[in-house]
Scaffold this active site. Structure first.
Site, mmCIF file in Angstrom:
data_model
loop_
_atom_site.group_PDB
_atom_site.id
_atom_site.type_symbol
_atom_site.label_atom_id
_atom_site.label_comp_id
_atom_site.label_asym_id
_atom_site.label_seq_id
_atom_site.Cartn_x
_atom_site.Cartn_y
_atom_site.Cartn_z
ATOM 1 N N ASP A 290 0.930 -1.359 0.034
ATOM 2 C CA ASP A 290 -0.052 -0.041 0.107
ATOM 3 C C ASP A 290 0.783 1.264 -0.223
ATOM 4 O OD1 ASP A 290 0.437 0.821 3.093
ATOM 5 O OD2 ASP A 290 -0.335 -1.082 3.256
ATOM 6 N N GLU B 231 22.521 -21.628 -18.056
ATOM 7 C CA GLU B 231 21.742 -20.783 -17.154
ATOM 8 C C GLU B 231 22.297 -19.547 -16.863
ATOM 9 O OE1 GLU B 231 18.590 -23.980 -15.305
ATOM 10 O OE2 GLU B 231 20.333 -23.791 -14.369
#
Ligand code: DGJ
Length: 727
Positions: A532, A612
Site C-alpha cells: 500500500d 543458465e
C-alpha cells in the site's frame, strides 16, 4: 494552484480542477472535480429540490429545497439529515450520534502539509500548496480541519482530516474518513483490486449499482484480499480514453473504501480507516488525525492516471536511500533453502552470484533464535550460532569479500510461543483475557501499541544491524491480526488498538529511517499482503507476491501497476518447476518478467548450469542497461492478461519518448495461432525508431496505429523484448 474567492475554494492542477464552496448556511458543498476549468463558482450546477423524506436544517426555515440529503457534501456529516455514507460519526457526551459541521475559516499555506506519525506525500513550495478548511459543530465544538495538498504537475490532490475536540466533554469517534468525494452522477464503474495470498490485486470492474458497495480489510493490515486503491471511471473509459479517478489510501491497516449510488443517481466515495473495531475517545483538547488519501483524476484514461501516480509515488512519497543511484540487484536464499541453510551454503550462493553481476545477498528467514521451522523462534533477534557460527560478524565479511553487500530478513511485529521473548513477556502478544489465542502460521502478533515492546524489538534489531555492515532489511509480516486486546489500554479504549498498532508500526519504521538513513527496507507481508501507499513511504520496494511464477506474476504486476510504480514491485527469478504453481517456464521468460520491477533472484545459483548462468549474466546486463527506462520511464499496459492470456505485453517509455523497451510473453503453446501485430503506445508519432538495432527505422505513428509484427514463437510461455531507439 489554490484560488480562494468568497468561500469558493478552487484547486487547480495542470490538467484538473477541484472545487468546494461554503454556502450561506456554512455547509461545505462539493461543486466539482474533473478536467481543468476556470475559477468560476460552479455551485450553479447544484439544483436544490424539495424531495420527499429529505429533511431540512432548521436555518432553512420554510425552504424545503435545502436538504443535506440531496446536496453534494465535502465531508459528510451524520444525524442531521444526510442519509448517505457519513465521513464522520461521533458519539457525543449525551449519547447522541450527531455531527453537524459548518464552515469556520480557510487558510492557504505554501508547500505540502505533513501528518505527524503518519505517511504522507511531501513537497516544498515549488511543487505543492496546502489548503486547510476548518469546520465545526456549533453545539459540541467538535472541529474538523480538512487538509488539501495540491500538486500541480502530477495532478495529485491529497486529503486528510484532523478532528479536534474543542468542547468540554469527551467524544467517541466511531468513523473518521480521510476523505469523502461526491459525484453528480452514478453512471460510473468501480474498479477494485482484489485477490488472496499468492494472487494479489486482480482488477475487478463493475458499474455502480444502487446502494453501498465497498471493499476493505478488517485484518489489521491492508491485506492480500483488497487493496486500499480503487478507481471510479466513466463506463466507456479504458487505458487511453475517458474520465477516471484513482483513490489511494496511505494506510497499512484495516481500511474501508465505500462507494454509494444514491436515490437520485448521484454517487459518493468515502475512504478511510475501517470503522469496524474502531472507537476512539477524544478528551477535550485531543485530536485524531486520519491517514492521507490521494486522488488523481485523469481526463484521458487509465494509463495517464497510472503515470501520474507512479511519478508522484517515486518522487514525492518513497524516501529511497538509493535515490539517484541504482538499487541493488539481489539474490535471496528463501526459495533456494527455506530454513535449511548455514553460513557455508549462503557463501556458496554468494560465490555463484558474484560473477553474474548480482550486488547483494539477502539472508531470509531462519538466521535467529530457535528458528529451524516456522513453529518457533520469532521474537528472539539473536543469531542462531548453530547455523551461523560467530554470528553476523563472521558471515558478513565473507559475503563482502566476494564483492556483495549483505541484507537480512526480519519480522519485527511477531512472536512465537516457542521463544525466549514469549517466555519472558507473554503479555506482549495480543491475546484477550481468559481466551486461548488464535495462531496464524504458529505465531502471535506483538502489541506494537506499547512503547516498551517496540523499544525492546528495536534495540535487539539495532544490535544485529550494527554488528556488521547491513545494507538491506526485508520486513515481513506473516499473519492477520486476531485476539486484538492490549494489556496496556483500558477496556473503554480497546477500540483504539487496531489503529494504535499501525501507528506503532509507523513509529518503528520511522526510527529505522531516522537512525539508518542508508538502509534499504523492502516491505513484505507473505508477499503482497501490505502493498500500500502507506508502506511505500518507509519501504520504497515491497515484495510483490509470494507467487514467483512468471505467468501468474504477469497478472499480479498488471493489477499492481494501476497505482504503484514498477520500481516498487520486488520481483525475482526463481527455479522451475515453480514452487507455487509447479509450472515450468523458460529462464529467459522469468528474467523478462522479473526485470520489470525491483529485480532479483531467488534460487540456488550454485546449482545452476553454465548455460543458465550465461543467460542470467545477460539478463543482469540487460537490466542494468535498461534500468533508467524501467525505473523512471512511463509504464504502458499494452494488453490485459486477464482478457487475453495468449500473450501479454507492456512497455517502458522514456520521458522524452526517444527510447522504449517493449516486453511480450506468450501463453501455453497452441498450433496455428493468428498473427500478432502489437500496437505500441507512448511513442512520438513524428519520430522514427530502430527496433533491436534494425536497419529499417519505423515511424512512431505507424508503430502506434498500425503496429509491429510479432514473430511467431514456438513453445510454452516464450518471451521477447523490443528495444526501440529513435533516430
Ligand atoms: C513470507 C515471505 O513473503 C517469503 O518471501 C519469505 O520471506 C517467508 N515469509 C519467510 O518466512
Amino acid at each position: 494552484m489554490i484560488h480562494v474567492e468568497q468561500n469558493v475554494f478552487t484547486l487547480h492542477t495542470r490538467r484538473t480542477t477541484y472545487q468546494c464552496k461554503a454556502d450561506g448556511h456554512g455547509v461545505l458543498l462539493h461543486t466539482y472535480y474533473g478536467p481543468r476549468v476556470g475559477d468560476d463558482d460552479l455551485s450553479y450546477l447544484i439544483r436544490p429540490a424539495d424531495r420527499g423524506f429529505s429533511p431540512n436544517p432548521s436555518e432553512a426555515g420554510r425552504d424545503r429545497n435545502y436538504s443535506l440529503d440531496t446536496l453534494p457534501q465535502e465531508y459528510s456529516t451524520c444525524g442531521v439529515g444526510d442519509y448517505r455514507l457519513p465521513a464522520v460519526v461521533a458519539e457525543n457526551a449525551d449519547g447522541s450520534q450527531i455531527v453537524d459541521l459548518r464552515f469556520v475559516r480557510s487558510e492557504v499555506r505554501p508547500g505540502k502539509y505533513a501528518l505527524e506519525g503518519l505517511p504522507a506525500f511531501y513537497a516544498d513550495a515549488a511543487e505543492a500548496d496546502t489548503l486547510v478548511l476548518t469546520l465545526q459543530d456549533r453545539t459540541t465544538r467538535l472541529t474538523v480541519e480538512l487538509y488539501y495538498g495540491v500538486f500541480e504537475e502530477s495532478d495529485l490532490i491529497c486529503r486528510a482530516a484532523r478532528i479536534v475536540n474543542h468542547g468540554s466533554a469527551p467524544v467517541r469517534l466511531l468513523r473518521a474518513c480521510s476523505a469523502c468525494l461526491d459525484f453528480p452522477s452514478d453512471a460510473l464503474d468501480l474498479i477494485t483490486f482484489d485477490g488472496r495470498h499468492t494472487m494479489e490485486r486482480e482488477p475487478s470492474r463493475a458499474p455502480l449499482r444502487p446502494g453501498v458497495q465497498s471493499v476493505g480489510s478488517i485484518r489489521g493490515a491492508s491485506s492480500h484480499q483488497h487493496n486500499p486503491f480503487v478507481m471510479l471511471c466513466e463506463p466507456g473509459a479504458s487505458e487511453d480514453y475517458g474520465l477516471c479517478y484513482g483513490a489511494a489510501l496511505l494506510y497499512s491497516g484495516g481500511f474501508e473504501a465505500a462507494a454509494e449510488a444514491d436515490q437520485f443517481h448521484s454517487a459518493r466515495l468515502t475512504l478511510g480507516v475501517s470503522p469496524y473495531h474502531f472507537c476512539w475517545t477524544l478528551e477535550p483538547g485531543e485530536a485524531f488525525t486520519t491517514p492521507e488519501a490521494a486522488f488523481i483524476c485523469s481526463p484521458d484514461g487509465f494509463a495517464a492516471m497510472s503515470h501520474r501516480f507512479h511519478r508522484a509515488i517515486r518522487r514525492n512519497l518513497c524516501r529511497d536511500p538509493y535515490s539517484g543511484r541504482r538499487r541493488p540487484l539481489l539474490v535471496n536464499n528463501w526459495e533456494a533453502t527455506l530454513f535449511d541453510f548455514n553460513a557455508d551454503k549462503l557463501v556458496e550462493i554468494a560465490q555463484a552470484a558474484a560473477p553474474l553481476g548480482i550486488d547483494m545477498l539477502v539472508m531470509d528467514d531462519g538466521w535467529f533464535g530457535k528458528r529451524c521451522s516456522d513453529f518457533g523462534g520469532l521474537g528472539d533477534w539473536t543469531v542462531n550460532e548453530e547455523k551461523l557460527p560467530g554470528g553476523l560478524e563472521a558471515l558478513a565479511p565473507r559475503i563482502h569479500a566476494l564483492g556483495l553487500d549483505f541484507g537480512i530478513w526480519i519480522e519485527p511485529e511477531m512472536v512465537c510461543e516457542d521463544s525466549e521473548l514469549y517466555a519472558q513477556h507473554p503479555d506482549w502478544a495480543f491475546r484477550a483475557p481468559g481466551r486461548a489465542p488464535t495462531r496464524g502460521r504458529s505465531q502471535l502478533v506483538l502489541d506494537f501499541t506499547r512503547e516498551e515492546v517496540r523499544d525492546h524489538i528495536y534495540r535487539a534489531l539495532c544490535k544485529a544491524i550494527r554488528s556488521t555492515d547491513i545494507r538491506y532489511l526485508k520486513w515481513d509480516f506473516n499473519r492477520s491480526l486476531s485476539d486484538v486486546w492490549s494489556a496496556a489500554i483500558p477496556p473503554e479504549r480497546q477500540g483504539e488498538v487496531y489503529h494504535r498498532y499501525v501507528l506503532g508500526l509507523y513509529d518503528m519504521l520511522e526510527r529505522f529511517h531516522r537512525d539508518f538513513p542508508d538502509l534499504l527496507i523492502e516491505g513484505c507481508s507473505g508477499g503482497g499482503g501490505r502493498f500500500d501507499a502507506g508502506m511505500l513511504y518507509y519501504t520504497p520496494q515491497i515484495w510483490c507476491s509470494d507467487n514467483t511464477d512468471a505467468i501468474d506474476r504477469l497478472r499480479i504486476h498488471y493489477g499492481t501497476s494501476f497505482c504503484y510504480p514498477v520500481s516498487s514491485m520486488g520481483s525475482h527469478v526463481s527455479a522451475v518447476p515453480n514452487d507455487q504453481t509447479g509450472r515450468v517456464t523458460p529462464l529467459e521468460t522469468r528474467g523478462i518478467v522479473a526485470m520489470s520491477g525491483a529485480f532479483g533472484y531467488e534460487l540456488d545459483l550454485s546449482r545452476c548450469t553454465e548455460d543458465e548462468r550465461a543467460i542470467m549474466a545477460r539478463q543482469n546486463a540487460d537490466y542494468q542497461r535498461y534500468y533508467g527506462l524501467i525505473h523512471e520511464g512511463d509504464y504502458y499496459r499494452l494488453t490485459d492478461p486477464f482478457a487475453d492470456p495468449q500473450y501479454t505485453a507492456w512497455a517502458h517509455v522514456s520521458a522524452d519518448k526517444r527510447e522504449a523497451l517493449v516486453s511480450l510473453v506468450t501463453g501455453a503453446a497452441r498450433s496455428a495461432l493468428p498473427f500478432v501485430t502489437l500496437r505500441l503506445k507512448g511513442l512520438d508519432g513524428s519520430l522514427h525508431y530502430r527496433v533491436n538495432g534494425s536497419q529499417q527505422a519505423y515511424s512512431g505513428s505507424a508503430l502506434m496505429h498500425a503496429g509491429y509484427p510479432i514473430p511467431p514463437m514456438r513453445g510454452d510461455y516464450q518471451a521477447m523484448q523490443l528495444h526501440l531507439v529513435a533516430e
